[in-house]
Design an enzyme around this catalytic site. Structure first.
Site, short mmCIF file in Angstrom:
data_model
loop_
_atom_site.label_atom_id
_atom_site.label_comp_id
_atom_site.label_asym_id
_atom_site.label_seq_id
_atom_site.Cartn_x
_atom_site.Cartn_y
_atom_site.Cartn_z
N GLY A 194 -19.83 -96.54 71.32
CA GLY A 194 -18.72 -96.24 70.42
C GLY A 194 -18.84 -95.10 69.29
N GLN A 213 -18.92 -90.88 61.37
CA GLN A 213 -20.06 -90.81 61.85
C GLN A 213 -20.55 -89.62 62.35
OE1 GLN A 213 -20.06 -94.46 64.69
NE2 GLN A 213 -22.01 -94.59 63.85
N CYS A 264 -26.36 -99.75 65.31
CA CYS A 264 -25.29 -98.72 64.96
C CYS A 264 -26.20 -97.27 65.06
CB CYS A 264 -24.82 -99.03 63.66
SG CYS A 264 -23.67 -97.80 62.96
N LEU A 265 -25.66 -96.32 65.61
CA LEU A 265 -26.19 -94.95 65.83
C LEU A 265 -26.32 -94.54 64.35
CD1 LEU A 265 -24.08 -93.16 68.52
CD2 LEU A 265 -26.46 -94.40 68.83
N HIS A 303 -16.16 -103.44 65.43
CA HIS A 303 -17.28 -102.52 64.89
C HIS A 303 -16.92 -101.25 64.63
CE1 HIS A 303 -21.79 -101.21 64.93
NE2 HIS A 303 -21.24 -99.74 64.84
N GLU A 304 -16.07 -100.47 65.36
CA GLU A 304 -15.85 -98.97 65.08
C GLU A 304 -14.60 -99.07 63.96
OE1 GLU A 304 -17.57 -96.74 66.09
OE2 GLU A 304 -18.68 -98.11 67.36
N HIS A 333 -15.86 -99.01 60.78
CA HIS A 333 -16.52 -97.69 60.28
C HIS A 333 -15.38 -97.00 59.61
CE1 HIS A 333 -20.60 -97.04 61.55
NE2 HIS A 333 -19.95 -97.46 62.85
ZN ZN Z 1 -21.81 -98.00 64.04
#
Ligand code: ZN
Length: 150
Positions: free
Chosen positions: A43, A48, A91-92, A133-134, A137
């Site tokens: 995701g 991000q 998380c990226l 999660h997304e 963000h």
């Molecule tokens: Zn994330």
């Protein structure tokens, strides 16, 4: 696109709603997808990749398996089940952090896709977790916020 890492301030921003879909929205989400796949994520949210509008994407296979969109614009989670599950997430934008995050087992989500089509559906399990999660963000929230402070 380059992935923004913590503590970049844009990760803490509440992102802006998109009033009119830009002409290049498909290019934007495809560029996001390319970035996410390269980083081996499932995701990716707009902040991000340094964009401040309410867009996130999820893994195309995860979307297909569940017969749901892979692009989420102006998403709203309209219901969170009280029942929660704990699972480790990464998380990226926070390399090296893996932490257990409680997430509602079921949610109701609505939004529009890259073609301006409205959608609304119930999600559960792993899909519901990824969407939460997304969605976090887009509110400026990160998994590090769930780390227990002892
Ligand atoms: Zn994330």
């Amino acid at each position: 696109m380059k992935i923004v890492k913590k503590p970049d301030r844009i990760l803490r921003q509440e992102l802006n709603k998109i009033e009119i879909l830009p002409d290049n929205i498909v290019e934007i989400v495809l560029a996001m997808q390319k970035t996410m796949v390269k980083a081996e994520g499932i995701g990716l949210a707009a902040n991000q990749v340094n964009l401040n509008h309410q867009i996130f994407i999820i893994d195309e296979n995860l979307a297909k398996e569940n017969n749901v969109p892979w692009v989420y614009i102006n998403p709203q989670i309209t219901n969170f089940s009280k029942e929660k599950a704990l699972l480790e997430e990464g998380c990226l934008s926070i390399p090296g952090l893996y932490t257990e995050v409680p997430r509602s087992k079921k949610i109701m989500i609505k939004g529009i896709d890259q073609n301006g089509q409205k959608f609304k559906f119930k999600a559960r399990g792993f899909l519901a977790r990824v969407l939460q999660h997304e969605f976090d963000h887009l509110q400026g929230k990160l998994i590090s916020d769930y780390v227990k402070k002892n």
